[in-house]
Design a protein around this motif. Sequence first.
Motif, mmCIF file in Angstrom:
data_model
loop_
_atom_site.group_PDB
_atom_site.id
_atom_site.type_symbol
_atom_site.label_atom_id
_atom_site.label_comp_id
_atom_site.label_asym_id
_atom_site.label_seq_id
_atom_site.Cartn_x
_atom_site.Cartn_y
_atom_site.Cartn_z
ATOM 1 N N ARG A 167 0.751 -1.169 0.113
ATOM 2 C CA ARG A 167 -0.283 -0.043 -0.106
ATOM 3 C C ARG A 167 0.845 1.268 0.039
ATOM 4 O O ARG A 167 0.597 2.076 -0.654
ATOM 5 C CB ARG A 167 -0.999 -0.059 1.116
ATOM 6 C CG ARG A 167 -1.699 1.401 1.590
ATOM 7 C CD ARG A 167 -2.431 1.491 0.443
ATOM 8 N NE ARG A 167 -3.007 3.000 0.449
ATOM 9 C CZ ARG A 167 -2.722 4.234 0.289
ATOM 10 N NH1 ARG A 167 -1.429 4.276 -0.396
ATOM 11 N NH2 ARG A 167 -3.210 5.145 0.332
ATOM 12 N N LEU A 223 1.904 3.277 -3.263
ATOM 13 C CA LEU A 223 0.763 3.936 -3.942
ATOM 14 C C LEU A 223 0.854 5.547 -3.677
ATOM 15 O O LEU A 223 0.681 6.287 -4.562
ATOM 16 C CB LEU A 223 -0.493 3.363 -3.697
ATOM 17 C CG LEU A 223 -0.603 1.774 -3.906
ATOM 18 C CD1 LEU A 223 -2.257 1.668 -3.660
ATOM 19 C CD2 LEU A 223 -0.287 1.482 -5.437
ATOM 20 N N VAL A 248 -1.039 -0.079 -8.274
ATOM 21 C CA VAL A 248 -2.424 -0.135 -7.557
ATOM 22 C C VAL A 248 -3.322 -1.095 -8.327
ATOM 23 O O VAL A 248 -4.332 -1.713 -7.641
ATOM 24 C CB VAL A 248 -3.164 1.339 -7.960
ATOM 25 C CG1 VAL A 248 -3.531 1.576 -9.203
ATOM 26 C CG2 VAL A 248 -4.197 1.565 -6.776
ATOM 27 N N TYR A 301 -2.872 -4.076 -6.450
ATOM 28 C CA TYR A 301 -2.987 -3.949 -5.013
ATOM 29 C C TYR A 301 -4.682 -4.126 -4.844
ATOM 30 O O TYR A 301 -4.929 -5.000 -3.909
ATOM 31 C CB TYR A 301 -2.633 -2.481 -4.641
ATOM 32 C CG TYR A 301 -3.061 -2.456 -3.035
ATOM 33 C CD1 TYR A 301 -2.356 -2.853 -1.920
ATOM 34 C CD2 TYR A 301 -4.240 -1.543 -2.675
ATOM 35 C CE1 TYR A 301 -2.795 -2.582 -0.614
ATOM 36 C CE2 TYR A 301 -4.646 -1.151 -1.513
ATOM 37 C CZ TYR A 301 -3.868 -1.943 -0.615
ATOM 38 O OH TYR A 301 -4.166 -1.355 1.011
ATOM 39 N N LEU A 318 -7.787 3.960 -0.265
ATOM 40 C CA LEU A 318 -7.333 4.784 -1.167
ATOM 41 C C LEU A 318 -7.727 6.213 -1.374
ATOM 42 O O LEU A 318 -7.282 7.076 -2.070
ATOM 43 C CB LEU A 318 -7.657 3.922 -2.405
ATOM 44 C CG LEU A 318 -7.309 2.657 -3.003
ATOM 45 C CD1 LEU A 318 -7.743 2.114 -4.457
ATOM 46 C CD2 LEU A 318 -5.890 2.526 -2.728
ATOM 47 N N LYS A 373 -3.894 10.958 -10.008
ATOM 48 C CA LYS A 373 -4.110 9.371 -9.486
ATOM 49 C C LYS A 373 -5.732 9.309 -9.306
ATOM 50 O O LYS A 373 -6.119 8.023 -9.567
ATOM 51 C CB LYS A 373 -3.657 9.157 -8.072
ATOM 52 C CG LYS A 373 -2.001 9.240 -8.074
ATOM 53 C CD LYS A 373 -1.436 9.146 -6.907
ATOM 54 C CE LYS A 373 0.106 9.011 -7.212
ATOM 55 N NZ LYS A 373 0.860 8.671 -5.581
ATOM 56 N N LEU A 388 -7.324 6.109 -11.259
ATOM 57 C CA LEU A 388 -8.301 4.996 -10.535
ATOM 58 C C LEU A 388 -9.532 4.956 -11.312
ATOM 59 O O LEU A 388 -10.108 3.708 -11.238
ATOM 60 C CB LEU A 388 -8.442 5.768 -9.167
ATOM 61 C CG LEU A 388 -7.399 5.439 -8.343
ATOM 62 C CD1 LEU A 388 -7.434 6.096 -6.857
ATOM 63 C CD2 LEU A 388 -7.006 3.763 -7.885
ATOM 64 N N SER A 420 4.385 -4.662 -7.259
ATOM 65 C CA SER A 420 3.085 -5.243 -7.948
ATOM 66 C C SER A 420 3.289 -6.838 -7.709
ATOM 67 O O SER A 420 2.589 -7.653 -8.505
ATOM 68 C CB SER A 420 2.888 -4.444 -9.289
ATOM 69 O OG SER A 420 3.975 -4.963 -10.226
#
Length: 239
Positions: free
Chosen positions: A76, A79, A91, A94, A110, A119, A123, A152
């Motif tokens: 985490r 990120l 991400v 994750y 998040l 970001k 997302l 990752s």
Amino acid sequence: HTEGQTWQQQQQKAAAGGANDVSTTTTTSSSSSVWSPHSGKKRRGLSSYSADERQRLSGLYHQLCASYPKSLACHRIPLDFLVSDEFVSAVDAYVRRFLLRGIPSLFSDLKPLYADTDKAAALQSLFESYAAALRDSGSLPPLKTNGSNSSSNGPLSSSSRQQQNGGLSGEDNPLTWVLYYLSQHYDRLGDQDKALQLNAEALQLAPDVIELLLTKARVLKHTGGVHCSGRRGQGMSLI
């Protein structure tokens, strides 16, 4: 030596090139002290690292993920400082654990990333791609990779857990949780109509999931569609 150093000092040392001397026990601990340096203003400060500092930190967390593959913190924390394709790749790996296991807390986890508009946009694109793939084939799309030394890898991105979910229904269907996330996403961005549309689609899949009902109520409150009443029986139905 890390004795007597604060977590912030260790993080700065890692970014400056002293990653090999940073204690891994601090990062992998379940203590709230692991997360406190990444909350609020301190968390946003991670995005100001230079490209070289991000590369050093990425290498550090890659090593930590290999040593502690079950540590959620190791996956985490990067990120917060990764950007562009490296962020998308990390991400993507994750969030799948949360979606496939139906863990409702993903958006809250998040939410601090939304301080960075790039970001937030990444997302949105990622989760919209999930929704499209799940509607079309019942499976999540392949993992995004960039070939970099990021965090990752490991059980949070295991490809053995990401395929063929079309036969699942209700709260076991990853699409339910993708829609749940997107509903909260659009509500945060101020698009309540889109949020309610996605929430309604999720409720068709899982009408008894309390998190969906609570989110619907929250979105309606933001639109002014829910009015509190002290009289019993005058509440607004959420279904």
